[in-house]
Structures are given as structure tokens and as C-alpha cells.
Design a protein around this motif. Structure first.
Motif, PDB file in Angstrom:
ATOM      1  N   ALA A 139      -4.404   7.330   5.909  1.00  0.00           N
ATOM      2  CA  ALA A 139      -5.863   7.446   5.971  1.00  0.00           C
ATOM      3  C   ALA A 139      -6.463   6.464   6.969  1.00  0.00           C
ATOM      4  CB  ALA A 139      -6.454   7.207   4.591  1.00  0.00           C
ATOM      5  N   LEU A 140      -5.637   5.545   7.531  1.00  0.00           N
ATOM      6  CA  LEU A 140      -6.136   4.593   8.523  1.00  0.00           C
ATOM      7  C   LEU A 140      -6.461   5.328   9.821  1.00  0.00           C
ATOM      8  CD1 LEU A 140      -3.552   1.709   7.917  1.00  0.00           C
ATOM      9  CD2 LEU A 140      -5.942   1.779   7.152  1.00  0.00           C
ATOM     10  N   ASP A 141      -7.372   4.760  10.620  1.00  0.00           N
ATOM     11  CA  ASP A 141      -7.794   5.409  11.872  1.00  0.00           C
ATOM     12  C   ASP A 141      -6.618   5.686  12.800  1.00  0.00           C
ATOM     13  OD1 ASP A 141     -10.400   5.499  11.084  1.00  0.00           O
ATOM     14  OD2 ASP A 141     -11.019   3.699  12.188  1.00  0.00           O
ATOM     15  N   ALA A 142      -5.692   4.728  12.897  1.00  0.00           N
ATOM     16  CA  ALA A 142      -4.584   4.876  13.838  1.00  0.00           C
ATOM     17  C   ALA A 142      -3.669   6.046  13.478  1.00  0.00           C
ATOM     18  CB  ALA A 142      -3.770   3.581  13.902  1.00  0.00           C
ATOM     19  N   LEU A 143      -3.594   6.410  12.214  1.00  0.00           N
ATOM     20  CA  LEU A 143      -2.701   7.490  11.788  1.00  0.00           C
ATOM     21  C   LEU A 143      -3.472   8.735  11.331  1.00  0.00           C
ATOM     22  CD1 LEU A 143      -0.076   5.400   9.765  1.00  0.00           C
ATOM     23  CD2 LEU A 143       0.262   6.539  11.974  1.00  0.00           C
ATOM     24  N   ARG A 144      -4.769   8.780  11.681  1.00  0.00           N
ATOM     25  CA  ARG A 144      -5.600   9.890  11.225  1.00  0.00           C
ATOM     26  C   ARG A 144      -5.108  11.227  11.767  1.00  0.00           C
ATOM     27  NH1 ARG A 144     -11.430   8.744  12.897  1.00  0.00           N
ATOM     28  NH2 ARG A 144     -10.387   8.952  14.920  1.00  0.00           N
ATOM     29  N   ASP A 145      -4.542  11.230  12.971  1.00  0.00           N
ATOM     30  CA  ASP A 145      -4.091  12.487  13.585  1.00  0.00           C
ATOM     31  C   ASP A 145      -2.604  12.740  13.369  1.00  0.00           C
ATOM     32  OD1 ASP A 145      -6.654  13.039  14.579  1.00  0.00           O
ATOM     33  OD2 ASP A 145      -6.298  11.769  16.345  1.00  0.00           O
ATOM     34  N   ALA A 146      -1.935  11.878  12.569  1.00  0.00           N
ATOM     35  CA  ALA A 146      -0.507  12.099  12.300  1.00  0.00           C
ATOM     36  C   ALA A 146      -0.329  13.331  11.423  1.00  0.00           C
ATOM     37  CB  ALA A 146       0.082  10.871  11.628  1.00  0.00           C
ATOM     38  N   GLU A 147       0.748  14.081  11.700  1.00  0.00           N
ATOM     39  CA  GLU A 147       1.041  15.305  10.937  1.00  0.00           C
ATOM     40  C   GLU A 147       2.307  15.095  10.098  1.00  0.00           C
ATOM     41  OE1 GLU A 147       2.272  20.019  11.680  1.00  0.00           O
ATOM     42  OE2 GLU A 147       2.110  18.612  13.376  1.00  0.00           O
ATOM     43  N   VAL A 148       2.174  15.250   8.794  1.00  0.00           N
ATOM     44  CA  VAL A 148       3.324  15.134   7.904  1.00  0.00           C
ATOM     45  C   VAL A 148       4.065  16.465   7.925  1.00  0.00           C
ATOM     46  CG1 VAL A 148       4.123  14.700   5.563  1.00  0.00           C
ATOM     47  CG2 VAL A 148       2.100  13.503   6.423  1.00  0.00           C
ATOM     48  N   VAL A 149       5.330  16.433   8.377  1.00  0.00           N
ATOM     49  CA  VAL A 149       6.090  17.677   8.529  1.00  0.00           C
ATOM     50  C   VAL A 149       7.223  17.786   7.516  1.00  0.00           C
ATOM     51  CG1 VAL A 149       5.512  17.885  10.972  1.00  0.00           C
ATOM     52  CG2 VAL A 149       7.585  16.629  10.294  1.00  0.00           C
ATOM     53  N   ALA A 150       7.492  16.739   6.738  1.00  0.00           N
ATOM     54  CA  ALA A 150       8.586  16.786   5.755  1.00  0.00           C
ATOM     55  C   ALA A 150       8.410  15.656   4.746  1.00  0.00           C
ATOM     56  CB  ALA A 150       9.949  16.665   6.438  1.00  0.00           C
TER      57      ALA A 150
ATOM     58  N   MET B 145       0.845  -1.202   0.000  1.00  0.00           N
ATOM     59  CA  MET B 145       0.000   0.000   0.000  1.00  0.00           C
ATOM     60  C   MET B 145       0.877   1.247   0.000  1.00  0.00           C
ATOM     61  SD  MET B 145      -1.336  -0.066   3.961  1.00  0.00           S
ATOM     62  CE  MET B 145      -2.612   1.110   3.621  1.00  0.00           C
ATOM     63  N   ARG B 146       0.321   2.358  -0.468  1.00  0.00           N
ATOM     64  CA  ARG B 146       1.052   3.626  -0.490  1.00  0.00           C
ATOM     65  C   ARG B 146       1.023   4.254   0.907  1.00  0.00           C
ATOM     66  NH1 ARG B 146       3.855   2.865  -4.961  1.00  0.00           N
ATOM     67  NH2 ARG B 146       2.524   2.344  -6.722  1.00  0.00           N
ATOM     68  N   LEU B 147       2.056   5.055   1.210  1.00  0.00           N
ATOM     69  CA  LEU B 147       2.111   5.723   2.507  1.00  0.00           C
ATOM     70  C   LEU B 147       0.903   6.643   2.677  1.00  0.00           C
ATOM     71  CD1 LEU B 147       3.530   6.320   5.149  1.00  0.00           C
ATOM     72  CD2 LEU B 147       4.999   7.962   3.959  1.00  0.00           C
ATOM     73  N   SER B 148       0.493   7.304   1.608  1.00  0.00           N
ATOM     74  CA  SER B 148      -0.676   8.188   1.680  1.00  0.00           C
ATOM     75  C   SER B 148      -1.924   7.397   2.070  1.00  0.00           C
ATOM     76  CB  SER B 148      -0.891   8.886   0.339  1.00  0.00           C
ATOM     77  OG  SER B 148      -1.041   7.933  -0.705  1.00  0.00           O
ATOM     78  N   GLU B 149      -2.015   6.133   1.635  1.00  0.00           N
ATOM     79  CA  GLU B 149      -3.146   5.288   1.998  1.00  0.00           C
ATOM     80  C   GLU B 149      -3.058   4.862   3.467  1.00  0.00           C
ATOM     81  OE1 GLU B 149      -3.796   3.240  -2.419  1.00  0.00           O
ATOM     82  OE2 GLU B 149      -2.525   2.266  -0.904  1.00  0.00           O
ATOM     83  N   ALA B 150      -1.834   4.597   3.930  1.00  0.00           N
ATOM     84  CA  ALA B 150      -1.645   4.234   5.343  1.00  0.00           C
ATOM     85  C   ALA B 150      -2.047   5.385   6.259  1.00  0.00           C
ATOM     86  CB  ALA B 150      -0.193   3.841   5.592  1.00  0.00           C
TER      87      ALA B 150
END
Length: 535
Positions: A8-19, A1-6
Motif C-alpha cells: 500500500a506504500l506509494d513506491a509499490l502502488r503499481d506493483a502487480e502480485v502475480v503469485a 509490517m505485513r506484506l499487504s501493508e507494504a
């Protein structure tokens, strides 16, 4: 799976991409937690590295060295739990990750890593299972096509529907043997190919100049071609179809901007194998049919056909009707003699293609091969130009005899076609009628007889035909001056006008046309020769 798809999972919904946003299409194969000072030996390509930052190096130089090492190992991205040990990724790390294209994500401390690994790895496994299911479905569909397909068109339909891309199956001469396209998603090169039934010559030449044609011949598997806008060609996959070491065709797939995934490429390879099996089976079948058909056609061409009940039944099964008129046609390959292996293969492919095109209009789909010649019959109602347009290619020419009735007329038309073939230049389509005048002027007795028959035969066979012939020829001998010709015939000018009009209607003579007048004057001169008197 693509990182962008990962993400979108519930566990990473609040993760912030900073770089490293340009790396969000990286493939994630697994999520892995590492909390040691030197994680490099413990990571693999495609992993999402999760860390609390407890063992993260604090010196800028060590941080840069670690990031570069992780990128070299193909890491998909890094997730940092904040703010327990590190409040955020250091600015220097963010800057370097942006430069390297390595995605960095800050994850709220409250989200357990166990939950993240469970969801990410579960999604990866589910996707892999789906890929296996899709692969099985593709295998079953193409295997079924191998068993049931009646043509390469059926296999093209199956592959196109499986991968959702425009597909063509083409032989080594660029002729389309099967095609499938979704809606109208075609580039100019593919559209022209489908309209012409073969790859346009300018596209073939361009691919050859760039070395792609040879690369496809040498390739053992799918080959990716970039977009070539100068010839209207979007990116493509070319998958060779081989029988042992011989290239017998190519599967072309329009790829466009979105590349085919690994599963689609395997489907294309599988389809090329199925196509090769189909070609091999059809080759054996058509070879047997071609031998039987060629033997029958040869008896017609040689004039040795006997009108027995069994022969007539065989003739009708092969599509030959003794009541109809046929033209003999000969396609000539511009190849030196003796023919080499490649030239023989090209001739055989030409014969296969001719039989395929002759089947469509319901003609006699039979050919006879002799050295550089491929001979076949055309019903008088079928235009030779139609067949020529479908098989025309560099180094080919086509000679056509006149239509003659029944089996006894075939040898005569064949002799005519052979005479035309001797005067052909590559790329030409010539009919016997077109070469009559030069041969008449050259003193060819048979051509002279044929010329007179073509011109005056319809009049002679009509009621009162000899009177019409005499009137037309007298009109020609007197320079097409009606009053003088009428006086010579001892008839009223109106009587001659009536005869001329009737002759024009019966034989299609346009008596005002310079070409018609030239032919009539030539006929008058020929009939004045000692050996023609009385004809």
C-alpha cells in the motif's frame, strides 16, 4: 509490517502480485536488493527480495530449487523489476510460487529500488518504534497498576483496556477474581463463568480431560488453547500466575480468530507478574487481618468473649454487633486427615474467598480455621444459601446453626452447626432445623428441647401464652377434632377456634398442613415424657 501493508506504500502502488497471494500476510522485516546468481546465503527471514532478474536462473530446475530455498529461509516475497531483463516471471516460476505460497510481484522498471527500500525500511523502522512506544506504555500502565491497584479487578481493567480483549483473572479453583470485556464480545463459556462467578464445572472437567488443566499448571508462560465449540469456548490464551513455584491463578484472554500479537502476549505476561505481586501483598495483609479476626471469632465461638468497652469496640470494627442475632456456619472440606499441603492451601483459599464474599453484604468478614472446617458468622438477615452459592465447589459442604442473639448466642449456634457437620455429605447445605426431627426421634435430649422451643417458644413468650400452648397441644392430642378438644378444655368450640387462629398467627403454624400436624403431635408426645412434664 505485513506484506499487504507494504504494497500500500506509494513506491509499490503499481506493483502487480502475480503469485502466492496466500502469503500476503507474511511479515516484512526489511527490503533487500540482491543481484547475484546464488542469493540464498544473503537473505534472511522476513526480507522482501528485490531483483532486476539479471542474475535470475533460466533453467526450470534451477528456478524451482531457488524458490524452495528462499521459502525455507522464510522470505517474505520477491519483487521483480520488469521488463528490462525479464519481461515477466516465467510461467513455471509463477506456478511453483503459487504452490509454495511465496508472493511474487512485478514492479515497473521506472520505480527505483532505492525509493522502494527507503519507504519499506522506513515504514518497518517506524512500526518498530511504535511497538517500542506501545511496549513502554504497557509497561508504565501495568507498573502503575502494580503500585495503585486495590484489587485484581483493577489489574483486569488495565490489561483489558490495553489489549482490547475479554480478560478474566481466576484463582486455581476457577473463581473469578476480576474481569473485563469489550461490549458483549463473549462466548457461551465466558458468559456462564461471569454469571456464576466461577468456571462452570462441565467446562473445568472438559479441559481437564483434554489435558489442558495440567498443561497450564506445568507451563512457565502463556499457553494457547484452540477453540472448543462443544463447550462453547473460543480460542484462548492462558497465562499462569505464579508465586515462586506455586500456581495461584490464571489470566484468561479470549483470542478468537485473530491471534494476539507478540506485544499483547508480553502485556499478558507482565500482567500475570503484577497479579502475582498483588496476590503476595494481599496475602500478607489478609493473613495479618485473618489472624486478628480469627482470634476474635474464636473467643465468640468458645463463649469466652467478655463485654468490656475495648472488646465491644474491637467487635464493632470487625463488623460484629452484640445487639444482632447470628448463625454460625461451617464449610467442611472432604479431605482425609491429616491435611496435606494442597488441602491446606485449598482450605486457605476457601477462607479468603469466604471473607471476600462476606464483605459484599456488609457481614463480619472473619473466618476461623480448624482442620477441615472453615467457620464464620452470618447475620440472621443474610440467607446462608446466598453465601453457599458463591463458594460451592466439588468436595465442599456447609452446615448452619440457628440464629441466636448477641455474643452469648454464638457458642450455641456453633454447637448446632458442628452437630449438623457430622451428618453432612459432600455438596450439601444443611441447617440445624432440618436435622432436628431425626435427632429428636433418636432420643437426643438437646434436640428435643430445641424442637419444642422452635415450635412452641413464640407462643409461650406471648401474652396468655400457656393457654395457647395448652389449646394447640390438646387440639393435637384429640386428632385435630375441634369439638372434642374444646370439650376436653371445657371451652366453647368458637373460643378454641379463636385461640388456634391466634396461635397460628403468632408462631406461623399452618394447622391444616400435614407437616405442622405431625410436629404438634410429636411435641404432645414429648411433653408427656416424665422429664418433659412441666416444660
Amino acid at each position: 509490517m505485513r506484506l499487504s501493508e507494504a504494497l500500500a506504500l506509494d513506491a509499490l502502488r503499481d506493483a502487480e502480485v502475480v503469485a502466492g497471494r496466500r502469503g500476503l500476510d507474511n511479515e516484512v522485516r526489511w527490503a533487500h536488493v540482491v543481484e547475484i546468481p546464488d542469493p540464498l546465503p544473503w537473505v534472511r527471514e522476513g526480507q522482501l527480495l528485490l531483483t532486476t532478474g539479471y542474475a535470475w536462473p533460466r533453467a526450470n530446475l534451477a528456478q524451482h530449487r531457488l524458490l524452495r530455498g528462499l521459502v525455507e529461509r522464510g522470505l517474505a516475497g520477491i519483487g521483480l523489476a520488469v521488463p528490462k531483463y525479464l519481461e515477466r516471471f516465467p510461467r513455471a516460476v509463477v506456478t511453483e510460487a503459487d504452490r509454495l505460497g511465496l508472493p511474487l510481484m512485478q514492479i515497473p522498471w521506472e520505480v527505483p529500488f532505492a525509493r522502494i527500500t527507503e519507504e519499506v525500511n522506513g515504514a518497518v523502522i517506524a512500526e518498530q518504534y511504535q511497538v517500542i512506544e506501545q511496549g513502554t506504555a504497557i509497561h508504565q500502565s501495568l507498573t502503575r497498576a502494580a503500585q495503585e491497584a486495590e484489587s485484581l479487578q483493577d489489574i483486569a481493567d488495565t490489561l483489558g483496556e490495553l489489549i482490547g480483549r475479554a480478560v478474566t483473572f481466576e484463582d486455581t479453583d476457577g473463581n473469578v477474581l476480576g474481569a473485563w470485556q469489550p461490549d458483549d464480545d463473549l462466548d457461551p463459556a465466558r458468559r456462564a463463568t461471569l454469571e456464576q462467578g466461577r468456571v462452570p464445572v462441565e467446562v473445568e472437567q472438559h479441559l481437564s480431560r483434554l489435558g489442558y488443566t495440567q498443561a497450564i499448571r506445568d507451563s512457565a508462560g502463556p499457553l494457547r488453547l484452540p477453540a472448543l465449540p462443544e463447550i462453547g469456548l473460543r480460542g484462548r490464551i492462558a497465562c499462569p500466575v505464579r508465586l515462586k513455584d506455586e500456581l495461584v491463578g490464571v489470566v484468561w484472554i479470549i483470542e478468537g480468530e485473530q491471534q494476539l500479537n507478540g506485544l499483547d502476549l508480553r502485556a499478558a505476561e507482565h500482567a500475570s507478574i503484577v497479579a502475582a505481586l498483588h496476590v503476595a501483598y494481599q496475602g500478607r495483609l489478609s493473613a495479618a487481618e485473618a489472624r486478628l479476626g480469627a482470634s476474635f471469632l474464636d473467643t465468640l465461638l468458645e463463649g469466652s468473649f467478655e463485654l468490656t468497652a475495648s472488646n465491644l469496640e474491637r467487635a464493632r470494627l470487625l463488623g460484629f454487633s452484640p445487639e444482632e442475632s447470628y448463625r454460625a456456619a461451617v464449610v467442611v472440606l472432604d479431605e482425609p486427615l491429616p491435611l496435606g499441603r494442597e488441602a491446606i492451601q485449598r482450605r486457605d483459599r476457601l477462607a479468603d474467598r469466604l471473607r471476600w464474599h462476606l464483605t459484599s453484604p456488609g457481614s463480619m468478614a472473619v473466618t476461623s480455621l480448624q482442620l477441615r472446617h472453615v467457620t464464620f458468622l452470618l447475620p440472621a438477615s443474610l440467607e446462608a444459601a446466598r453465601i453457599w452459592s458463591q463458594v460451592k465447589a466439588p468436595g465442599l459442604s456447609m452446615a448452619v446453626g440457628r440464629p441466636h442473639p448477641g455474643a452469648e448466642g454464638v457458642p450455641r449456634s456453633y454447637r448446632e452447626a458442628q452437630k449438623v457437620a457430622a451428618h453432612l455429605a459432600p455438596g450439601e447445605l444443611r441447617r440445624y432445623e432440618e436435622l432436628l426431627i431425626p435427632r429428636v426421634l433418636d432420643g437426643d435430649r438437646e434436640a428435643q428441647d430445641d424442637f419444642l422451643e422452635n415450635l412452641l417458644g413464640p407462643l409461650r413468650r406471648a401474652r396468655g401464652g400457656e393457654v395457647l400452648v395448652d389449646s394447640v397441644l390438646c387440639f393435637a392430642r384429640h386428632g385435630f377434632r375441634r369439638n372434642e378438644a374444646a370439650a376436653a378444655l371445657h371451652v366453647h368450640p368458637n373460643t378454641l377456634r379463636y385461640r388456634l387462629e391466634r396461635a397460628g398467627d403468632l408462631a406461623g403454624l399452618q394447622l391444616r398442613e400435614p407437616e405442622t400436624r405431625f410436629r404438634l403431635q410429636l411435641a404432645a408426645q414429648l411433653l408427656s415424657l416424665p422429664d418433659k412434664k412441666g416444660q
